[in-house]
Design a protein around this motif. Structure first.
Motif, short mmCIF file in Angstrom:
data_model
loop_
_atom_site.label_atom_id
_atom_site.label_comp_id
_atom_site.label_asym_id
_atom_site.label_seq_id
_atom_site.Cartn_x
_atom_site.Cartn_y
_atom_site.Cartn_z
N HIS A 1 0.76 -1.25 0.13
CA HIS A 1 -0.52 0.72 -0.02
C HIS A 1 0.91 0.97 0.68
O HIS A 1 1.65 1.15 1.70
CB HIS A 1 -0.84 -0.49 1.20
CG HIS A 1 -1.87 -1.24 1.21
ND1 HIS A 1 -1.67 -2.30 1.86
CD2 HIS A 1 -3.27 -0.93 1.61
CE1 HIS A 1 -2.72 -3.19 1.27
NE2 HIS A 1 -3.44 -1.89 1.40
N PHE A 2 0.50 2.30 -0.92
CA PHE A 2 1.74 3.14 -1.01
C PHE A 2 0.97 4.89 -1.10
O PHE A 2 -0.35 4.82 -2.33
CB PHE A 2 2.55 3.10 -2.04
CG PHE A 2 3.48 1.68 -1.88
CD1 PHE A 2 4.72 2.59 -1.63
CD2 PHE A 2 3.63 0.39 -2.24
CE1 PHE A 2 5.86 2.05 -1.42
CE2 PHE A 2 4.48 0.05 -1.79
CZ PHE A 2 5.91 0.44 -1.22
N LYS B 1 0.56 3.66 -15.65
CA LYS B 1 1.21 3.40 -16.81
C LYS B 1 3.07 2.67 -17.19
O LYS B 1 3.25 1.44 -16.72
CB LYS B 1 1.28 3.58 -18.19
CG LYS B 1 1.73 3.26 -19.73
CD LYS B 1 1.48 4.17 -20.77
CE LYS B 1 1.91 3.10 -21.67
NZ LYS B 1 1.67 3.97 -23.40
N LEU B 2 3.75 3.00 -16.02
CA LEU B 2 4.58 3.35 -15.28
C LEU B 2 5.36 2.78 -14.59
O LEU B 2 6.05 1.48 -14.48
CB LEU B 2 5.05 4.36 -15.07
CG LEU B 2 5.85 5.85 -16.17
CD1 LEU B 2 5.55 7.61 -15.45
CD2 LEU B 2 6.86 5.49 -16.95
N LEU B 3 3.95 2.42 -13.43
CA LEU B 3 4.29 1.56 -12.51
C LEU B 3 3.81 -0.13 -12.70
O LEU B 3 2.95 -0.61 -12.44
CB LEU B 3 4.15 2.18 -11.05
CG LEU B 3 4.27 3.47 -10.88
CD1 LEU B 3 4.36 3.62 -9.67
CD2 LEU B 3 5.40 3.04 -11.17
N ALA B 4 3.18 -0.07 -14.05
CA ALA B 4 2.35 -1.46 -14.48
C ALA B 4 2.85 -2.80 -13.56
O ALA B 4 1.73 -3.20 -12.95
CB ALA B 4 2.15 -1.29 -15.93
N GLU B 5 4.09 -2.95 -13.63
CA GLU B 5 4.45 -4.31 -13.15
C GLU B 5 4.09 -4.28 -11.68
O GLU B 5 4.04 -5.43 -11.62
CB GLU B 5 6.28 -4.00 -13.64
CG GLU B 5 6.54 -5.69 -13.26
CD GLU B 5 8.73 -6.02 -13.69
OE1 GLU B 5 9.30 -6.25 -13.30
OE2 GLU B 5 8.63 -5.22 -14.91
N GLN B 6 4.51 -3.07 -11.08
CA GLN B 6 4.17 -3.28 -9.72
C GLN B 6 3.06 -3.63 -9.56
O GLN B 6 2.66 -4.11 -8.15
CB GLN B 6 5.10 -1.93 -9.17
CG GLN B 6 6.85 -1.69 -9.23
CD GLN B 6 7.38 -1.13 -11.24
OE1 GLN B 6 6.82 -1.57 -11.70
NE2 GLN B 6 8.32 -2.26 -10.61
N LEU B 7 2.25 -2.44 -9.96
CA LEU B 7 1.35 -3.39 -9.59
C LEU B 7 0.18 -4.89 -10.13
O LEU B 7 -0.36 -5.26 -9.41
CB LEU B 7 -0.39 -2.03 -10.51
CG LEU B 7 -0.03 -0.41 -10.25
CD1 LEU B 7 -0.51 1.03 -11.30
CD2 LEU B 7 -0.59 -0.10 -8.90
N GLN B 8 0.98 -5.18 -10.95
CA GLN B 8 0.27 -6.12 -11.59
C GLN B 8 1.32 -6.83 -10.33
O GLN B 8 0.80 -8.70 -10.17
CB GLN B 8 1.13 -6.68 -12.99
CG GLN B 8 0.18 -6.58 -13.69
CD GLN B 8 0.53 -6.64 -15.26
OE1 GLN B 8 0.80 -7.34 -15.13
NE2 GLN B 8 -0.47 -5.47 -16.24
N HIS C 1 -1.23 -3.68 -3.80
CA HIS C 1 -2.27 -3.70 -3.53
C HIS C 1 -3.52 -2.77 -3.86
O HIS C 1 -4.40 -2.03 -3.90
CB HIS C 1 -2.89 -4.62 -2.19
CG HIS C 1 -4.29 -4.67 -1.97
ND1 HIS C 1 -5.37 -5.34 -2.70
CD2 HIS C 1 -5.20 -3.45 -1.18
CE1 HIS C 1 -6.10 -5.33 -2.06
NE2 HIS C 1 -6.55 -4.41 -1.16
N ALA C 2 -2.76 -1.36 -3.01
CA ALA C 2 -3.52 0.13 -3.56
C ALA C 2 -2.23 1.03 -3.26
O ALA C 2 -1.39 1.45 -3.17
CB ALA C 2 -4.24 -0.17 -2.21
N LEU C 3 -2.40 1.65 -4.47
CA LEU C 3 -1.95 2.92 -4.45
C LEU C 3 -2.67 4.84 -4.41
O LEU C 3 -3.40 4.64 -5.45
CB LEU C 3 -1.35 2.93 -6.09
CG LEU C 3 -0.06 3.83 -6.53
CD1 LEU C 3 1.09 3.95 -5.75
CD2 LEU C 3 0.44 3.24 -8.30
#
Length: 108
Positions: free
Chosen positions: A38-39, A62-69, A73-75
């Motif tokens: 959670h960030f 889009k820039l953080l797509a890999e981390q979001l996948q 869990h929450a941004l």
């Protein structure tokens, strides 16, 4: 490398922010100690000039797509131009307390 460090490197390279705060708020949620799930991001960048809030968030997603996948869990995002940041007095709202998971069950 920690998730926060990866986020930092990606956003610094792509957005050249004049301010970047990456707050790991995982401790505020029902997750194991040391989690990075959670960030809250505070990003002040010229790259946001002329872009509305939705476009800014899409850019960051889009820039953080890999981390979001893979683990985030929450941004929460606060995306501003330098002028907007100055007009806000350099402040963003505090994050609300988590009401999910076990915390929510205990309230009922």
């Amino acid at each position: 490398m920690s998730t926060a460090d990866k986020i930092n490197d990606i956003l610094v390279e792509a957005l050249a922010p004049v301010r970047l705060d990456i707050l790991n708020e995982s401790h505020m949620h029902n997750v194991p100690p040391g989690s990075e799930s959670h960030f809250k991001l505070v990003i002040v960048s010229r790259e946001f000039d002329g872009r509305n809030l939705v476009a800014r968030h899409r850019m960051v997603n889009k820039l953080l797509a890999e981390q979001l996948q893979n683990g985030i869990h929450a941004l929460s995002m606060h995306t501003h131009t330098p002028e907007e940041w100055d007009a806000r007095g350099g402040q963003v709202p505090d994050s609300p307390p988590c009401l999910g998971g076990k915390a929510r069950e205990n309230e009922q």
